[in-house]
Scaffold this motif. Structure first.
Motif, PDB file in Angstrom:
ATOM      1  N   ALA A  18       0.810  -1.220   0.000  1.00 46.82           N
ATOM      2  CA  ALA A  18       0.000   0.000   0.000  1.00 46.82           C
ATOM      3  C   ALA A  18       0.839   1.264   0.000  1.00 46.82           C
ATOM      4  N   VAL A  19       2.106   1.151   0.341  1.00 47.39           N
ATOM      5  CA  VAL A  19       2.988   2.324   0.339  1.00 47.39           C
ATOM      6  C   VAL A  19       3.150   2.821  -1.091  1.00 47.39           C
ATOM      7  N   ASP A  20       3.267   4.118  -1.266  1.00 48.77           N
ATOM      8  CA  ASP A  20       3.445   4.692  -2.597  1.00 48.77           C
ATOM      9  C   ASP A  20       4.662   4.056  -3.273  1.00 48.77           C
ATOM     10  N   GLY A  21       4.422   3.401  -4.384  1.00 50.43           N
ATOM     11  CA  GLY A  21       5.508   2.711  -5.081  1.00 50.43           C
ATOM     12  C   GLY A  21       5.972   1.460  -4.378  1.00 50.43           C
ATOM     13  N   GLY A  22       5.163   0.973  -3.407  1.00 54.39           N
ATOM     14  CA  GLY A  22       5.558  -0.162  -2.591  1.00 54.39           C
ATOM     15  C   GLY A  22       5.937  -1.408  -3.366  1.00 54.39           C
ATOM     16  N   PRO A  23       5.083  -1.901  -4.293  1.00 56.88           N
ATOM     17  CA  PRO A  23       5.440  -3.110  -5.037  1.00 56.88           C
ATOM     18  C   PRO A  23       6.751  -2.982  -5.805  1.00 56.88           C
ATOM     19  N   ASP A  24       6.954  -1.837  -6.469  1.00 59.98           N
ATOM     20  CA  ASP A  24       8.196  -1.638  -7.223  1.00 59.98           C
ATOM     21  C   ASP A  24       9.408  -1.584  -6.288  1.00 59.98           C
ATOM     22  N   LYS A  25       9.248  -0.883  -5.182  1.00 63.42           N
ATOM     23  CA  LYS A  25      10.358  -0.774  -4.224  1.00 63.42           C
ATOM     24  C   LYS A  25      10.672  -2.134  -3.599  1.00 63.42           C
ATOM     25  N   LEU A  26       9.621  -2.887  -3.289  1.00 64.17           N
ATOM     26  CA  LEU A  26       9.814  -4.200  -2.690  1.00 64.17           C
ATOM     27  C   LEU A  26      10.574  -5.125  -3.636  1.00 64.17           C
ATOM     28  N   THR A  27      10.145  -5.196  -4.894  1.00 68.96           N
ATOM     29  CA  THR A  27      10.806  -6.106  -5.832  1.00 68.96           C
ATOM     30  C   THR A  27      12.222  -5.647  -6.160  1.00 68.96           C
ATOM     31  N   SER A  28      12.411  -4.339  -6.287  1.00 67.85           N
ATOM     32  CA  SER A  28      13.765  -3.829  -6.548  1.00 67.85           C
ATOM     33  C   SER A  28      14.702  -4.185  -5.411  1.00 67.85           C
ATOM     34  N   SER A  29      14.214  -4.026  -4.177  1.00 58.49           N
ATOM     35  CA  SER A  29      15.023  -4.353  -3.010  1.00 58.49           C
ATOM     36  C   SER A  29      15.287  -5.860  -2.946  1.00 58.49           C
ATOM     37  N   PHE A  30      14.250  -6.653  -3.239  1.00 58.89           N
ATOM     38  CA  PHE A  30      14.395  -8.110  -3.216  1.00 58.89           C
ATOM     39  C   PHE A  30      15.501  -8.561  -4.181  1.00 58.89           C
ATOM     40  N   TYR A  31      15.437  -8.098  -5.410  1.00 61.85           N
ATOM     41  CA  TYR A  31      16.435  -8.530  -6.389  1.00 61.85           C
ATOM     42  C   TYR A  31      17.826  -7.978  -6.061  1.00 61.85           C
ATOM     43  N   ALA A  32      17.865  -6.785  -5.465  1.00 65.09           N
ATOM     44  CA  ALA A  32      19.160  -6.239  -5.062  1.00 65.09           C
ATOM     45  C   ALA A  32      19.816  -7.130  -4.006  1.00 65.09           C
ATOM     46  N   PHE A  33      19.049  -7.525  -2.993  1.00 64.51           N
ATOM     47  CA  PHE A  33      19.565  -8.450  -1.971  1.00 64.51           C
ATOM     48  C   PHE A  33      19.946  -9.802  -2.587  1.00 64.51           C
ATOM     49  N   LEU A  34      19.072 -10.308  -3.447  1.00 70.44           N
ATOM     50  CA  LEU A  34      19.297 -11.632  -4.027  1.00 70.44           C
ATOM     51  C   LEU A  34      20.575 -11.672  -4.846  1.00 70.44           C
ATOM     52  N   PHE A  35      20.770 -10.693  -5.711  1.00 71.37           N
ATOM     53  CA  PHE A  35      21.923 -10.707  -6.614  1.00 71.37           C
ATOM     54  C   PHE A  35      23.220 -10.324  -5.899  1.00 71.37           C
ATOM     55  N   ALA A  36      23.111  -9.450  -4.882  1.00 71.50           N
ATOM     56  CA  ALA A  36      24.314  -9.071  -4.138  1.00 71.50           C
ATOM     57  C   ALA A  36      24.880 -10.256  -3.364  1.00 71.50           C
ATOM     58  N   ARG A  37      23.974 -11.070  -2.815  1.00 71.17           N
ATOM     59  CA  ARG A  37      24.414 -12.206  -2.010  1.00 71.17           C
ATOM     60  C   ARG A  37      24.662 -13.463  -2.851  1.00 71.17           C
ATOM     61  N   ASN A  38      24.062 -13.490  -4.050  1.00 68.12           N
ATOM     62  CA  ASN A  38      24.185 -14.678  -4.907  1.00 68.12           C
ATOM     63  C   ASN A  38      24.398 -14.230  -6.354  1.00 68.12           C
ATOM     64  N   PRO A  39      25.560 -13.682  -6.671  1.00 67.50           N
ATOM     65  CA  PRO A  39      25.768 -13.113  -8.008  1.00 67.50           C
ATOM     66  C   PRO A  39      25.587 -14.117  -9.136  1.00 67.50           C
ATOM     67  N   GLU A  40      25.774 -15.406  -8.859  1.00 66.94           N
ATOM     68  CA  GLU A  40      25.617 -16.397  -9.925  1.00 66.94           C
ATOM     69  C   GLU A  40      24.163 -16.509 -10.386  1.00 66.94           C
ATOM     70  N   ILE A  41      23.209 -16.122  -9.520  1.00 67.09           N
ATOM     71  CA  ILE A  41      21.793 -16.195  -9.887  1.00 67.09           C
ATOM     72  C   ILE A  41      21.450 -15.130 -10.918  1.00 67.09           C
ATOM     73  N   ARG A  42      22.192 -14.014 -10.913  1.00 64.02           N
ATOM     74  CA  ARG A  42      21.888 -12.929 -11.861  1.00 64.02           C
ATOM     75  C   ARG A  42      21.946 -13.406 -13.304  1.00 64.02           C
ATOM     76  N   GLU A  43      22.799 -14.377 -13.580  1.00 59.36           N
ATOM     77  CA  GLU A  43      22.965 -14.866 -14.943  1.00 59.36           C
ATOM     78  C   GLU A  43      21.726 -15.599 -15.445  1.00 59.36           C
ATOM     79  N   LEU A  44      20.826 -15.978 -14.545  1.00 53.72           N
ATOM     80  CA  LEU A  44      19.624 -16.696 -14.949  1.00 53.72           C
ATOM     81  C   LEU A  44      18.542 -15.761 -15.466  1.00 53.72           C
ATOM     82  N   PHE A  45      18.731 -14.449 -15.274  1.00 52.37           N
ATOM     83  CA  PHE A  45      17.706 -13.483 -15.640  1.00 52.37           C
ATOM     84  C   PHE A  45      18.176 -12.588 -16.784  1.00 52.37           C
ATOM     85  N   THR A  46      17.204 -11.937 -17.431  1.00 58.08           N
ATOM     86  CA  THR A  46      17.522 -11.008 -18.512  1.00 58.08           C
ATOM     87  C   THR A  46      18.013  -9.688 -17.942  1.00 58.08           C
ATOM     88  N   ALA A  47      18.550  -8.849 -18.841  1.00 57.41           N
ATOM     89  CA  ALA A  47      19.050  -7.538 -18.411  1.00 57.41           C
ATOM     90  C   ALA A  47      17.913  -6.673 -17.873  1.00 57.41           C
TER      91      ALA A  47
END
Length: 385
Positions: A18-47
């Motif tokens: 419900a926060v303004d821009g909440g879904p976008d901020k949540l997913t951006s933060s999620f992928y930032a944490f995911l890729f920072a801690r597991n850089p090999e996973i980034r290769e599974l996704f598109t640019a």
């Protein structure tokens, strides 16, 4: 999960969304944490991650809404687990994804909302989600995806194409399900499409695709697909489908190329001797969007259980369309949003209801039908991912 834990998960997720821009901020933060801690996973996704971010939030929201009805949500999670094999996802990735999601939720929930009890509830929810997906993926013995060759490409409208493919091996899917595809011009950009014909022993499959303005994949499919090119087709998803002759009568509401999963079911039903009654409202923005009206009419003429009502929001075609409506269609056409017109026929309380189309069309149709007296529990549509 107990009712309190489910309530905590739902409340915290809705607060973040419900926060303004909440879904976008949540997913951006999620992928930032995911890729920072597991850089090999980034290769599974598109640019570009726009579509993936949207699907992530929608999938989480669907599961959160169904935590108190695991019988309904577990099949969806099992399908997702089988489908995610095509990305190269393995067991260790699920733990990494769960940890990143917890960190992202905690960041945006705030210290007042994110208590130890909320964290524990989310741990339980993620354990259910990840465990169900892993078990289904590990139990699958078939290929993660199959190859296919384009054998026909027909542009039926300026922005709509029918693509028929020959699969390398027959694919078992239920009429009404949807499937992820990858085209050669957009590698690793998987998109979900609904087959417009039932599964068959010949191993052919057909998709109806509309070009989405600004989209990455659909314009390439509609305008650049060539006969002979190779596609990759993933595992089937979704649970739309009709019962046999003893099942409840049906109301189907489809718009544009969203008609495809309903079309596949009706074609499958036409090969049976007995069926429940089906009332199909097929709609579009313009009369030309009902390009498949003749096919549905032909089936209805030889199958009295099927009634077809053509609906268009406008009674004339746009200036750029030079074909004009089918004469039979021009006499029968009802100008209205398809969901509004379907709701005007009554409550449909005694029928099972399926809706297929764009997210906005589905939402509007659900609202119109419920306002008209259709029980919400009678209405089905796929998760909007």
């Amino acid at each position: 999960m107990d009712p309190r834990a489910i309530s905590l998960v739902r409340t915290s997720f809705k607060a973040v969304a419900a926060v303004d821009g909440g879904p976008d901020k949540l997913t951006s933060s999620f992928y930032a944490f995911l890729f920072a801690r597991n850089p090999e996973i980034r290769e599974l996704f598109t640019a570009t991650m726009t579509g993936q971010r949207e699907r992530l939030v929608t999938a989480i929201a669907y599961v959160v809404d169904h935590l108190d009805d695991l019988e309904a949500s577990l099949p969806f999670l099992e399908q997702l687990g089988r489908d995610h094999r095509k990305y190269g996802i393995v067991d260790r990735h699920y733990a990494a994804v769960g940890a990143a999601l917890i960190l992202a939720l905690e960041r945006f929930a705030g210290t007042e909302l994110w208590t130890d009890e909320v964290a524990a509830a989310w741990d339980d929810a993620i354990a259910i989600i990840a465990g169900t997906m892993m078990n289904a993926a590990n139990a699958e013995t078939g290929p993660a995806a199959v190859g296919a060759t384009v054998i026909e490409h027909v542009e039926v409208l300026q922005d709509v194409a029918i693509i028929r493919l020959q699969l390398d091996e027959p694919l078992k899917y239920a009429a009404g399900q949807y499937i992820s595809v990858q085209v050669p011009s957009r590698p690793r950009m998987w998109r979900y499409l609904s087959p417009a014909i039932p599964a068959n022993d010949a191993g052919q499959i057909e998709f109806h695709v509309r070009r989405v303005s600004g989209g990455w994949v659909s314009p390439a499919i509609v305008q650049r697909t060539e006969v002979g090119e190779r596609w990759v087709v993933g595992s089937p998803l979704g649970s739309l489908g009709v019962a046999g002759a003893g099942g409840r009568n049906m109301l189907m509401v489809g718009s544009g190329t969203g008609l495809a999963p309903l079309r596949a079911q009706i074609m499958e039903m036409s090969a049976r001797s007995q069926n429940p009654k089906v009332h199909l409202f097929m709609g579009g923005t313009y009369p030309c969007d009902l390009y498949d009206f003749d096919t549905m009419s032909d089936i209805a003429r030889s199958n009295p259980w099927l009634t077809v009502v053509p609906v268009s929001e406008n009674d004339t075609d746009p200036w750029w369309h030079d074909g004009g409506p089918v004469p039979a269609l021009s006499r029968q056409l009802m100008p209205s949003p398809v969901g509004v017109l379907a709701a005007s026929f009554g409550s449909w309380a005694e029928r099972d209801v399926q809706i297929a189309g764009s997210p906005s069309m589905i939402a509007g149709t659900v609202d119109a039908l419920v306002a008209g007296g259709t029980p919400h529990e009678n209405i089905r549509h796929d998760p909007l991912i």
